[in-house]
Design a protein around this motif. Sequence first.
Motif: not given
Length: 74
Positions: A28-43
Amino acid sequence: MAANSALAIGLWLVRTQAPKLPKGKWKKGVFIGVMLCISTGTAAIVAQVVVGGANDLGAQIFEVAKTADGNTLA
């Protein structure tokens, strides 16, 4: 170089004292970290498009207002 060696030795010595990570929480921690990176780049991409579009629109409005006669804007 010495700081890296000291850090490696320190981590090696405390490796058995650190609790084992439960597999579910780790995933779950890895998944959340990946999602944070993706959302930051998209933003960042969206922000560049919005800010660039707003600046271009403002420049066009400014040019129209600068070159227009008083009667054409009424």
